[in-house]
Design a protein around this motif. Structure first.
Motif, PDB file in Angstrom:
ATOM      1  N   MET A  15       0.841  -1.194   0.000  1.00 18.63           N
ATOM      2  CA  MET A  15       0.000   0.000   0.000  1.00 18.63           C
ATOM      3  C   MET A  15       0.878   1.246   0.000  1.00 18.63           C
ATOM      4  O   MET A  15       2.034   1.209   0.436  1.00 18.63           O
ATOM      5  CB  MET A  15      -0.920  -0.001   1.223  1.00 18.63           C
ATOM      6  CG  MET A  15      -1.901  -1.169   1.285  1.00 18.63           C
ATOM      7  SD  MET A  15      -2.844  -1.200   2.826  1.00 18.63           S
ATOM      8  CE  MET A  15      -3.705   0.373   2.717  1.00 18.63           C
ATOM      9  N   ARG A  16       0.350   2.332  -0.481  1.00 14.15           N
ATOM     10  CA  ARG A  16       1.097   3.579  -0.491  1.00 14.15           C
ATOM     11  C   ARG A  16       1.415   3.980   0.953  1.00 14.15           C
ATOM     12  O   ARG A  16       0.587   3.866   1.840  1.00 14.15           O
ATOM     13  CB  ARG A  16       0.293   4.674  -1.172  1.00 14.15           C
ATOM     14  CG  ARG A  16       0.065   4.405  -2.664  1.00 14.15           C
ATOM     15  CD  ARG A  16      -0.622   5.566  -3.333  1.00 14.15           C
ATOM     16  NE  ARG A  16      -0.790   5.326  -4.762  1.00 14.15           N
ATOM     17  CZ  ARG A  16      -1.344   6.207  -5.596  1.00 14.15           C
ATOM     18  NH1 ARG A  16      -1.799   7.371  -5.126  1.00 14.15           N
ATOM     19  NH2 ARG A  16      -1.448   5.919  -6.884  1.00 14.15           N
ATOM     20  N   TRP A  17       2.617   4.502   1.126  1.00 22.17           N
ATOM     21  CA  TRP A  17       3.095   4.781   2.478  1.00 22.17           C
ATOM     22  C   TRP A  17       2.218   5.777   3.200  1.00 22.17           C
ATOM     23  O   TRP A  17       1.981   5.662   4.403  1.00 22.17           O
ATOM     24  CB  TRP A  17       4.539   5.283   2.422  1.00 22.17           C
ATOM     25  CG  TRP A  17       4.685   6.636   1.778  1.00 22.17           C
ATOM     26  CD1 TRP A  17       4.929   6.908   0.469  1.00 22.17           C
ATOM     27  CD2 TRP A  17       4.579   7.888   2.445  1.00 22.17           C
ATOM     28  NE1 TRP A  17       4.984   8.251   0.245  1.00 22.17           N
ATOM     29  CE2 TRP A  17       4.775   8.893   1.459  1.00 22.17           C
ATOM     30  CE3 TRP A  17       4.351   8.284   3.763  1.00 22.17           C
ATOM     31  CZ2 TRP A  17       4.735  10.251   1.749  1.00 22.17           C
ATOM     32  CZ3 TRP A  17       4.312   9.636   4.051  1.00 22.17           C
ATOM     33  CH2 TRP A  17       4.507  10.605   3.057  1.00 22.17           C
ATOM     34  N   TRP A  18       1.699   6.784   2.449  1.00 21.94           N
ATOM     35  CA  TRP A  18       0.919   7.816   3.119  1.00 21.94           C
ATOM     36  C   TRP A  18      -0.446   7.276   3.583  1.00 21.94           C
ATOM     37  O   TRP A  18      -1.008   7.757   4.568  1.00 21.94           O
ATOM     38  CB  TRP A  18       0.734   9.033   2.212  1.00 21.94           C
ATOM     39  CG  TRP A  18       0.021   8.775   0.908  1.00 21.94           C
ATOM     40  CD1 TRP A  18       0.581   8.465  -0.288  1.00 21.94           C
ATOM     41  CD2 TRP A  18      -1.397   8.811   0.701  1.00 21.94           C
ATOM     42  NE1 TRP A  18      -0.379   8.308  -1.253  1.00 21.94           N
ATOM     43  CE2 TRP A  18      -1.610   8.524  -0.675  1.00 21.94           C
ATOM     44  CE3 TRP A  18      -2.488   9.074   1.522  1.00 21.94           C
ATOM     45  CZ2 TRP A  18      -2.887   8.481  -1.225  1.00 21.94           C
ATOM     46  CZ3 TRP A  18      -3.757   9.043   0.961  1.00 21.94           C
ATOM     47  CH2 TRP A  18      -3.945   8.743  -0.398  1.00 21.94           C
ATOM     48  N   VAL A  19      -0.937   6.249   2.892  1.00 22.05           N
ATOM     49  CA  VAL A  19      -2.190   5.633   3.335  1.00 22.05           C
ATOM     50  C   VAL A  19      -1.969   4.891   4.651  1.00 22.05           C
ATOM     51  O   VAL A  19      -2.777   4.980   5.590  1.00 22.05           O
ATOM     52  CB  VAL A  19      -2.732   4.678   2.257  1.00 22.05           C
ATOM     53  CG1 VAL A  19      -3.952   3.926   2.775  1.00 22.05           C
ATOM     54  CG2 VAL A  19      -3.074   5.442   0.983  1.00 22.05           C
ATOM     55  N   VAL A  20      -0.846   4.161   4.716  1.00 18.80           N
ATOM     56  CA  VAL A  20      -0.528   3.431   5.946  1.00 18.80           C
ATOM     57  C   VAL A  20      -0.299   4.396   7.096  1.00 18.80           C
ATOM     58  O   VAL A  20      -0.810   4.206   8.217  1.00 18.80           O
ATOM     59  CB  VAL A  20       0.718   2.544   5.735  1.00 18.80           C
ATOM     60  CG1 VAL A  20       1.101   1.844   7.042  1.00 18.80           C
ATOM     61  CG2 VAL A  20       0.469   1.530   4.627  1.00 18.80           C
ATOM     62  N   GLU A  21       0.478   5.449   6.833  1.00 22.43           N
ATOM     63  CA  GLU A  21       0.769   6.422   7.884  1.00 22.43           C
ATOM     64  C   GLU A  21      -0.498   7.109   8.375  1.00 22.43           C
ATOM     65  O   GLU A  21      -0.665   7.361   9.577  1.00 22.43           O
ATOM     66  CB  GLU A  21       1.768   7.468   7.369  1.00 22.43           C
ATOM     67  CG  GLU A  21       3.144   6.907   7.066  1.00 22.43           C
ATOM     68  CD  GLU A  21       3.830   6.411   8.323  1.00 22.43           C
ATOM     69  OE1 GLU A  21       3.543   6.945   9.410  1.00 22.43           O
ATOM     70  OE2 GLU A  21       4.650   5.477   8.225  1.00 22.43           O
ATOM     71  N   ALA A  22      -1.423   7.407   7.476  1.00 26.33           N
ATOM     72  CA  ALA A  22      -2.675   8.054   7.866  1.00 26.33           C
ATOM     73  C   ALA A  22      -3.511   7.139   8.755  1.00 26.33           C
ATOM     74  O   ALA A  22      -4.106   7.577   9.746  1.00 26.33           O
ATOM     75  CB  ALA A  22      -3.474   8.453   6.623  1.00 26.33           C
TER      76      ALA A  22
END
Length: 207
Positions: free
Chosen positions: A37-44
């Motif tokens: 998954m895209r990193w910013w999705v995981v971080e969010a």
């Protein structure tokens, strides 16, 4: 007579939400990375979980005393507890609870016996309603100790803006007046405040 108003107990952080949400955030981070998954999705997602845990921990740990320190009422995370001692046998207490439920429309008696009672309180702007449990403990001959506990109808509630403490204060005060034979129960704000002759008997169980 009522005890003098007590100081508001210090707030404490409620760790139980973090004990669930911190592992959940770690699992989400691992699964998200493994799934590409895209990193910013995981971080969010991780940030949302941790923020939720912090909010629940901060607000859920707020303590509040009863309206005037009476009946030893204390609240923590929308759960309240208190005690009342009356100079009356259990039979009189049972009758007083029944009459109180009939005279205060906000409260509904669901179950009533010599062992205790279960009541519900209708929803308000502050809460979706509450469950109130009373336990009757015969003490000396002609004396009964009443242990009260109030929990929110919605179990995930952690903030009730003092509604549970106010409801316990109203209910215990009304029972006290009825046991004392002081006449019809008065709604709060209509004259003598319920519990004017209360006999607090110590601190409640931890809530």
């Amino acid at each position: 007579m009522h005890r003098s108003p007590s100081r508001t107990p210090p707030a404490r952080f409620r760790w139980s939400p973090m004990l669930w949400l911190l592992p959940a955030s770690l699992v989400l981070s691992f699964v998200g990375t493994w799934a590409g998954m895209r990193w910013w999705v995981v971080e969010a997602g991780v940030a949302a979980l941790l923020t939720t845990g912090l909010v629940l921990g901060l607000f859920g740990g707020r303590r509040a005393p009863g309206p005037d320190g009476a009946y030893g009422i204390r609240s923590l995370a929308a759960r309240s507890g208190g005690r009342l001692g009356v100079e009356a046998p259990v039979e009189d207490v049972v009758a007083a609870v029944r009459r109180t439920g009939e005279q205060l429309p906000r409260f509904t008696v669901v179950e009533l016996s010599r062992a205790g009672a279960r009541l519900t309180a209708s929803a308000t702007v502050q809460t979706w309603g509450e469950h109130i449990t009373l336990r009757f403990h015969p003490a000396d001959p002609g004396r009964t100790e009443i242990e009260a506990r109030c929990t929110p109808h919605v179990r995930t509630t952690v903030v009730d803006y003092g509604q549970g403490a106010r409801d316990l204060h109203t209910l215990l005060g009304a029972i006290d007046l009825r046991v004392a034979g002081a006449g019809p129960v008065q709604q709060p704000g209509s004259g003598e405040q319920p519990g004017a002759r209360s006999r607090p008997t110590g601190s409640p169980d931890q809530v």
